[in-house]
Design an enzyme around this catalytic site. Sequence first.
Site, PDB file in Angstrom:
ATOM      1  N   SER A   1       0.802  -1.230   0.000  1.00 33.61           N
ATOM      2  CA  SER A   1       0.000   0.000   0.000  1.00 33.61           C
ATOM      3  C   SER A   1       0.833   1.278   0.000  1.00 33.61           C
ATOM      4  CB  SER A   1      -0.953   0.013   1.197  1.00 33.61           C
ATOM      5  OG  SER A   1      -0.224   0.096   2.405  1.00 33.61           O
TER       6      SER A   1
ATOM      7  N   HIS B   1       1.134   4.245   6.836  1.00 33.33           N
ATOM      8  CA  HIS B   1       0.545   5.099   5.804  1.00 33.33           C
ATOM      9  C   HIS B   1       0.947   6.552   6.005  1.00 33.33           C
ATOM     10  CE1 HIS B   1      -2.932   2.234   4.424  1.00 33.33           C
ATOM     11  NE2 HIS B   1      -1.743   1.861   3.993  1.00 33.33           N
TER      12      HIS B   1
ATOM     13  N   ASP C   1      -8.070   6.204   4.564  1.00 33.42           N
ATOM     14  CA  ASP C   1      -8.112   5.005   5.401  1.00 33.42           C
ATOM     15  C   ASP C   1      -9.336   4.894   6.301  1.00 33.42           C
ATOM     16  OD1 ASP C   1      -5.708   4.161   4.381  1.00 33.42           O
ATOM     17  OD2 ASP C   1      -4.516   4.915   6.054  1.00 33.42           O
TER      18      ASP C   1
END
Length: 180
Positions: free
Chosen positions: A57, A96, A123
């Site tokens: 990701s 992230h 998210d």
Amino acid sequence: MGYIGETIDSIKSIQIRQLITQGVSLGMIVTSALIIWKALMCFTGSESPVVVVLSGSMEPGFKRGDILFLHMSNDPIRAGEIVVFNVDGREIPIVHRVIKVHERQETGEVDVLTKGDNNFGDDRLLYAQGQLWLQRHHIMGRAVGFLPYVGWVTIIMTEKPIIKYVLIGALGLLVITSKD
């Protein structure tokens, strides 16, 4: 007779005193590793100073198997920083990028919204049900450095536990049977 036969003969010939010495040596190695981990926790201010990227990701910046070094300071979190966070109800931390920061005027507390660089949306679907922002207590640390691909060892041992058991057994056997 071969290597296995020699190893078995070596184990049979070990005296009790030597066995205790080897056991203490193994215990000291494990204890040293734990002390180093706790020292890193104190130095970095993060409950987990080192994490492995487990998904794609964050590509192309971080690839699966990269090791990230974390640091957590009292400095405010800003958009663009890469953070590692835990979400209520999930065991595995997520790596992230912060895309939005919301500062509450009355308290000065900061809420953040994150997104994987390789993901299409933010998210919020990963957060706990009804949660729209991450608070500071969710964040484990900020990424301050990385080692590419070194974390593959961890990923392989997690996905194929038999390799982990064979490796631990072999290392334990090596420590027990060494003569020094």
